[in-house]
Write a protein that holds these residues in place. Structure first.
Motif, PDB file in Angstrom:
ATOM      1  N   ILE A 330       0.662  -1.307   0.066  1.00  0.00           N
ATOM      2  CA  ILE A 330      -0.002  -0.034  -0.140  1.00  0.00           C
ATOM      3  C   ILE A 330       0.830   1.227  -0.008  1.00  0.00           C
ATOM      4  O   ILE A 330       0.606   2.422  -0.729  1.00  0.00           O
ATOM      5  CB  ILE A 330      -0.927  -0.084   1.070  1.00  0.00           C
ATOM      6  N   ARG A 331       1.961   1.048   0.738  1.00  0.00           N
ATOM      7  CA  ARG A 331       2.827   2.604   0.737  1.00  0.00           C
ATOM      8  C   ARG A 331       3.420   2.704  -0.594  1.00  0.00           C
ATOM      9  O   ARG A 331       3.550   4.000  -0.799  1.00  0.00           O
ATOM     10  CB  ARG A 331       3.995   2.082   1.767  1.00  0.00           C
ATOM     11  N   LEU A 332       3.872   1.529  -1.011  1.00  0.00           N
ATOM     12  CA  LEU A 332       4.592   1.728  -2.515  1.00  0.00           C
ATOM     13  C   LEU A 332       3.577   2.172  -3.388  1.00  0.00           C
ATOM     14  O   LEU A 332       3.899   3.106  -4.538  1.00  0.00           O
ATOM     15  CB  LEU A 332       5.451   0.519  -2.890  1.00  0.00           C
ATOM     16  N   TYR A 333       2.153   1.471  -3.367  1.00  0.00           N
ATOM     17  CA  TYR A 333       1.311   1.910  -4.346  1.00  0.00           C
ATOM     18  C   TYR A 333       0.897   3.249  -4.391  1.00  0.00           C
ATOM     19  O   TYR A 333       0.920   4.162  -5.534  1.00  0.00           O
ATOM     20  CB  TYR A 333      -0.108   1.343  -4.165  1.00  0.00           C
ATOM     21  N   THR A 334       0.964   3.976  -3.056  1.00  0.00           N
ATOM     22  CA  THR A 334       0.378   5.160  -2.840  1.00  0.00           C
ATOM     23  C   THR A 334       1.527   6.371  -3.273  1.00  0.00           C
ATOM     24  O   THR A 334       1.219   7.274  -3.994  1.00  0.00           O
ATOM     25  CB  THR A 334       0.421   5.423  -1.175  1.00  0.00           C
ATOM     26  N   GLU A 335       2.907   5.867  -3.122  1.00  0.00           N
ATOM     27  CA  GLU A 335       3.855   6.773  -3.738  1.00  0.00           C
ATOM     28  C   GLU A 335       3.733   6.785  -5.238  1.00  0.00           C
ATOM     29  O   GLU A 335       4.032   8.018  -5.795  1.00  0.00           O
ATOM     30  CB  GLU A 335       5.190   6.275  -3.148  1.00  0.00           C
ATOM     31  N   ALA A 336       3.667   5.571  -5.622  1.00  0.00           N
ATOM     32  CA  ALA A 336       3.714   5.526  -7.344  1.00  0.00           C
ATOM     33  C   ALA A 336       2.318   6.307  -7.993  1.00  0.00           C
ATOM     34  O   ALA A 336       2.485   6.795  -8.919  1.00  0.00           O
ATOM     35  CB  ALA A 336       3.750   4.200  -7.849  1.00  0.00           C
ATOM     36  N   ALA A 337       1.273   5.971  -7.127  1.00  0.00           N
ATOM     37  CA  ALA A 337       0.074   6.751  -7.502  1.00  0.00           C
ATOM     38  C   ALA A 337       0.224   8.171  -7.633  1.00  0.00           C
ATOM     39  O   ALA A 337      -0.315   8.885  -8.584  1.00  0.00           O
ATOM     40  CB  ALA A 337      -1.131   6.182  -6.913  1.00  0.00           C
ATOM     41  N   ALA A 339       2.855   9.855  -7.912  1.00  0.00           N
ATOM     42  CA  ALA A 339       3.769  10.077  -9.011  1.00  0.00           C
ATOM     43  C   ALA A 339       3.156  10.101 -10.384  1.00  0.00           C
ATOM     44  O   ALA A 339       3.935  10.685 -11.222  1.00  0.00           O
ATOM     45  CB  ALA A 339       5.038   9.418  -8.906  1.00  0.00           C
ATOM     46  N   GLY A 340       2.048   9.745 -10.235  1.00  0.00           N
ATOM     47  CA  GLY A 340       1.185   9.855 -11.624  1.00  0.00           C
ATOM     48  C   GLY A 340       1.136   8.482 -12.441  1.00  0.00           C
ATOM     49  O   GLY A 340       0.632   8.353 -13.458  1.00  0.00           O
ATOM     50  N   ASP A 341       1.713   7.399 -11.878  1.00  0.00           N
ATOM     51  CA  ASP A 341       1.613   6.072 -12.599  1.00  0.00           C
ATOM     52  C   ASP A 341       0.288   5.469 -12.798  1.00  0.00           C
ATOM     53  O   ASP A 341      -0.412   5.201 -11.482  1.00  0.00           O
ATOM     54  CB  ASP A 341       2.510   5.216 -11.744  1.00  0.00           C
ATOM     55  N   ALA A 342      -0.251   5.161 -13.900  1.00  0.00           N
ATOM     56  CA  ALA A 342      -1.512   5.024 -13.866  1.00  0.00           C
ATOM     57  C   ALA A 342      -1.895   3.205 -13.263  1.00  0.00           C
ATOM     58  O   ALA A 342      -2.801   3.176 -12.880  1.00  0.00           O
ATOM     59  CB  ALA A 342      -2.026   4.599 -15.617  1.00  0.00           C
ATOM     60  N   SER A 343      -1.086   2.627 -13.631  1.00  0.00           N
ATOM     61  CA  SER A 343      -0.829   1.237 -13.093  1.00  0.00           C
ATOM     62  C   SER A 343      -1.253   1.152 -11.569  1.00  0.00           C
ATOM     63  O   SER A 343      -1.935   0.581 -10.993  1.00  0.00           O
ATOM     64  CB  SER A 343       0.019   0.431 -13.610  1.00  0.00           C
ATOM     65  N   ALA A 344      -0.533   1.920 -10.797  1.00  0.00           N
ATOM     66  CA  ALA A 344      -0.336   2.210  -9.388  1.00  0.00           C
ATOM     67  C   ALA A 344      -1.647   2.748  -8.979  1.00  0.00           C
ATOM     68  O   ALA A 344      -2.303   2.243  -7.789  1.00  0.00           O
ATOM     69  CB  ALA A 344       0.757   3.037  -8.866  1.00  0.00           C
ATOM     70  N   GLN A 345      -2.160   3.737  -9.826  1.00  0.00           N
ATOM     71  CA  GLN A 345      -3.670   4.370  -9.339  1.00  0.00           C
ATOM     72  C   GLN A 345      -4.598   3.176  -9.439  1.00  0.00           C
ATOM     73  O   GLN A 345      -5.511   3.086  -8.475  1.00  0.00           O
ATOM     74  CB  GLN A 345      -3.767   5.477 -10.418  1.00  0.00           C
ATOM     75  N   TYR A 346      -4.730   2.314 -10.434  1.00  0.00           N
ATOM     76  CA  TYR A 346      -5.672   1.379 -10.555  1.00  0.00           C
ATOM     77  C   TYR A 346      -5.568   0.382  -9.569  1.00  0.00           C
ATOM     78  O   TYR A 346      -6.406   0.074  -8.644  1.00  0.00           O
ATOM     79  CB  TYR A 346      -5.540   0.661 -12.092  1.00  0.00           C
ATOM     80  N   ASN A 347      -4.198  -0.087  -9.117  1.00  0.00           N
ATOM     81  CA  ASN A 347      -4.076  -1.067  -7.883  1.00  0.00           C
ATOM     82  C   ASN A 347      -4.241  -0.640  -6.653  1.00  0.00           C
ATOM     83  O   ASN A 347      -5.044  -1.328  -5.856  1.00  0.00           O
ATOM     84  CB  ASN A 347      -2.514  -1.714  -8.280  1.00  0.00           C
ATOM     85  N   LEU A 348      -4.061   0.663  -6.452  1.00  0.00           N
ATOM     86  CA  LEU A 348      -4.371   1.122  -5.053  1.00  0.00           C
ATOM     87  C   LEU A 348      -5.802   1.535  -5.006  1.00  0.00           C
ATOM     88  O   LEU A 348      -6.571   1.245  -4.119  1.00  0.00           O
ATOM     89  CB  LEU A 348      -3.709   2.697  -5.016  1.00  0.00           C
ATOM     90  N   GLY A 349      -6.247   1.788  -6.170  1.00  0.00           N
ATOM     91  CA  GLY A 349      -8.073   1.898  -6.179  1.00  0.00           C
ATOM     92  C   GLY A 349      -8.739   0.570  -6.048  1.00  0.00           C
ATOM     93  O   GLY A 349      -9.563   0.357  -4.985  1.00  0.00           O
TER      94      GLY A 349
END
Length: 396
Positions: A330-337, A339-349
């Motif tokens: 979750i911490r890494l997904y949040t940082e990547a999301a 930063a604008g990474d689309a895949s991370a935004q989807y995974n965190l969602g």
């Protein structure tokens, strides 16, 4: 620092490493082969990584590589095949030798400068402790006494000089330092010229690739990229991986693409580090190795690469190549999301929607799906479409 190169290699490649050490010995360069302790690596002036099929699974090689990366040691990687050093990488051997010599010269120059600075500080301290000389006779001095007490100053004034007494020593020292500084500047200029030459080749290749020179020519672009890459220019090495992966100016070859990609990754390029990690994860151009993938994702993540953070987060979420840790994911997904990474935004969602590792929050999940879909993520677009059918997302 010892004047030697540490050749990092797998145990199975020790004979090749010794043969390479003999070649370096012919250039009056001492080399220490793999299998030594970390202290020996740290004491070397340069690390030369001998990368082969065997080294990919070698703990000894990986240990040496990790140590060099962690302590930011100067190093270069030579890829070898069954027949030894590959023909197109022969120039890397000479690059390694020249970089080693440059490293030793710079270290020697820094040491010499440090000794001179210490000597100068000691002289200044000694002068300060003694202080100015006291007059032999107490009381006010007559003009004649002053003239006699300051013969050197008077001679300087009559000669038209304005330097105070003792300044000649400092000036003489500065003049003595000029050859050293000039030599150092010459070396720096030489390295800058080499860097400029490599960059010029790379930029010229970019112009031929884009058609800025009047007509696009991918073959000419590839040839220029190759020249710059063989001279150690990291951006060109990364571009070579793209050319081989997409068949730009050369026949498509995923193995060659991975080889150049790994070279750029070892050179410190975070995008290359993330992508070679993915190659190891799916086994594209390299043997599939999820632990090696995680290692590269972690290295790229430390440099702030959002794509690598997303991939590393997924590994933590599923326990792939690393102990499962959903909170770290979750911490890494949040940082990547962020930063604008689309895949991370989807995974965190997804995590917010289903409450995986974090408290369920439908609104945050919808917001993340929408941001990801706006960037063209297919999974997010499908999720937004489905949620719209159930009135979770308002249609425009």
């Amino acid at each position: 620092m010892n004047g030697n190169i540490y050749i990092n290699c797998a145990y199975e490649d020790i004979d090749r490493a010794r043969a390479l050490a003999e070649r370096l010995a012919g250039l009056d360069i001492h080399a220490v082969c793999g299998g030594e302790s970390e202290e020996k690596i740290a004491a070397s002036a340069f690390v030369l990584n001998l990368c082969s099929e065997k080294s990919r699974t070698s703990k000894t090689f990986r240990k040496g590589m990790n140590y060099a990366l962690k302590h930011q040691l100067d190093m270069i990687t030579i890829h070898i095949g069954e027949q030894g050093i590959r023909t197109d990488m022969e120039s890397m051997f000479w690059t390694a030798a020249q970089l080693f010599r440059l490293s030793c010269r710079e270290n020697a120059a820094q040491a010499e400068t440090a000794v001179q600075e210490q000597a100068g500080a000691a002289n200044r301290a000694e002068i300060g402790a003694v202080g100015p000389a006291a007059p032999a006779v107490s009381g006010p001095q007559t003009p004649a006494d002053q003239e006699e007490a300051q013969p050197e100053e008077k001679v300087r004034e009559e000669a038209g000089e304005t330097l105070p007494a003792g300044a000649e020593t400092a000036q003489g020292k500065e003049e003595a330092d000029l050859p050293i500084r000039a030599s150092q500047q010459g070396r720096n200029k030489s390295e800058q010229e080499k860097l400029s030459e490599r960059e010029s080749l790379y930029l010229e290749g970019k112009r031929w690739l884009s058609g800025e020179n009047g007509q696009a020519d991918s073959r000419k672009a590839f040839a220029l990229f190759r020249q710059a890459a063989n001279q150690g220019f990291i951006k060109a090495q990364y571009q070579m991986s793209i050319c081989y992966d997409e068949g730009i100016g050369v026949r498509r070859d995923v193995t060659e693409a991975a080889r150049w990609l790994e070279m750029a990754a070892y050179g410190g390029d975070p995008a290359a580090q993330s992508e070679i990690g993915y190659c190891y994860e799916i086994g594209q151009g390299v043997p599939r190795n999820i632990r090696e993938a995680v290692r590269w994702y972690a290295i790229a993540s430390e440099q702030g690469n959002a794509q690598a953070k997303n991939n590393l987060a997924y590994c933590y979420q599923k326990g792939r190549g690393v102990t499962k840790d959903v909170k770290e994911a979750i911490r890494l997904y949040t940082e990547a999301a962020e930063a604008g990474d689309a895949s991370a935004q989807y995974n965190l969602g997804y995590c917010y929607w289903y409450g995986e590792g974090i408290k369920t929050d439908k609104q945050k999940a919808i917001g993340l799906f929408s941001r990801s879909a706006a960037q063209g993520n297919a999974k997010a677009e499908q999720m937004v479409k489905i949620l719209g059918q159930y009135s979770y997302v308002k249609r425009p």
